[in-house]
Scaffold this motif. Sequence first.
Motif, short mmCIF file in Angstrom:
data_model
loop_
_atom_site.label_atom_id
_atom_site.label_comp_id
_atom_site.label_asym_id
_atom_site.label_seq_id
_atom_site.Cartn_x
_atom_site.Cartn_y
_atom_site.Cartn_z
N ARG A 112 63.80 12.80 58.92
CA ARG A 112 63.60 14.17 58.47
C ARG A 112 62.45 14.84 59.22
N THR A 113 61.41 14.06 59.55
CA THR A 113 60.29 14.62 60.30
C THR A 113 60.78 15.21 61.62
N HIS A 114 61.65 14.46 62.32
CA HIS A 114 62.21 14.97 63.58
C HIS A 114 63.12 16.16 63.33
N LEU A 115 63.87 16.10 62.23
CA LEU A 115 64.80 17.19 61.92
C LEU A 115 64.05 18.50 61.68
N VAL A 202 73.13 15.01 61.18
CA VAL A 202 72.92 15.13 59.74
C VAL A 202 74.10 14.54 58.97
N THR A 203 75.31 14.76 59.46
CA THR A 203 76.49 14.17 58.83
C THR A 203 76.40 12.65 58.83
N ARG A 204 75.96 12.08 59.94
CA ARG A 204 75.78 10.62 60.00
C ARG A 204 74.72 10.15 59.01
N ALA A 205 73.65 10.95 58.88
CA ALA A 205 72.59 10.57 57.94
C ALA A 205 73.11 10.60 56.50
N LEU A 208 75.09 7.50 55.90
CA LEU A 208 74.23 6.35 55.68
C LEU A 208 73.64 6.36 54.27
N SER A 209 73.28 7.53 53.80
CA SER A 209 72.64 7.61 52.48
C SER A 209 73.59 7.22 51.36
N VAL A 210 74.86 7.59 51.48
CA VAL A 210 75.80 7.28 50.40
C VAL A 210 76.35 5.87 50.52
N ALA A 220 69.34 3.96 65.58
CA ALA A 220 70.03 4.75 66.60
C ALA A 220 70.05 6.22 66.22
N LEU A 221 70.22 6.50 64.93
CA LEU A 221 70.25 7.89 64.47
C LEU A 221 68.90 8.56 64.71
N ARG A 222 67.84 7.85 64.39
CA ARG A 222 66.51 8.42 64.61
C ARG A 222 66.29 8.73 66.09
N ALA A 223 66.73 7.82 66.95
CA ALA A 223 66.57 8.05 68.39
C ALA A 223 67.39 9.26 68.84
#
Length: 277
Positions: A112-115, A202-205, A208-210, A220-223
């Motif tokens: 989220r910080t990067h977002l 964001v869709t991938r995130a 992952l959350s659900v 990989a998502l963060r990168a």
Amino acid sequence: MSFRDRFYTPQVARAMTSPSGIVAGGAGAAIGVLVGLGPVGAVIGAIVAWVARVGVAVPRRQRATSSRIDPFSLGDRWNRLVRDAQQAQKSFDQALRGTPPGPLRDRLDEIRTHLVEGVVEVWEIAKAGNAVESGRSQINRPAVEAELNETRALRAADDAPSLAATEEALLMQLATADRMDATVRNSESRLRLLNARLDEAVTRAIELSVSQADSTSTGALRADVAGIVDEMEALRQAMAEVRASDATVPKEIPDLGVGDTTPPSDAAGETPSGSVG
């Protein structure tokens, strides 16, 4: 956010005692010994490696906050792009709130910080693009072209230095308009693509959350999100450089294909104010 605030975060605390931090310290100690510094080198190497690992975990400084973003202060094409980025952040925040406390949520919070940085970059790019578009709207191309044709007709009868200078100034206005049009088109196209990639991340995130995937799945998502933000920053800087050079560096005058009227290289005489409006 100050460095102190960014340092005292859960991710930094975990990095201090994480296996990767311990491994980094051990590797640094080994390097210190291998270079011939003995026990002192081992200690120094371990400290340097450990500090480097912890430093990576410190959240990046944000250049601005999303609370200062006002998309409706921009023109239509730009405020839509800003609002799209803001909506992506809202969707991410909603997914984050639904994620139970734990390593996965902490990793998502780092993303989220990067977002948030990405949303701010979109805002800055949109502001720059809106400024270019606003400036371009002040150049009345039909009026400039009409004056250019009139000037060329007058030069055909009397090639006075003042008329040559007038033609050169008018051609410069048209060249500037072309560059500004290209800047608006290219920056909007690139920003639209980066926004789409941000939406996909964001869709991938959310997925992952659900799914409550293992926290390592977020690496990989963060990168990817960090990479998108870096591209946005590069686009913003490129736009700033184009705008600065456009205002200070004379550009080549294009051939508009209207007769044999190549502008002189050292025109003298009066310099008109041009036709803007």
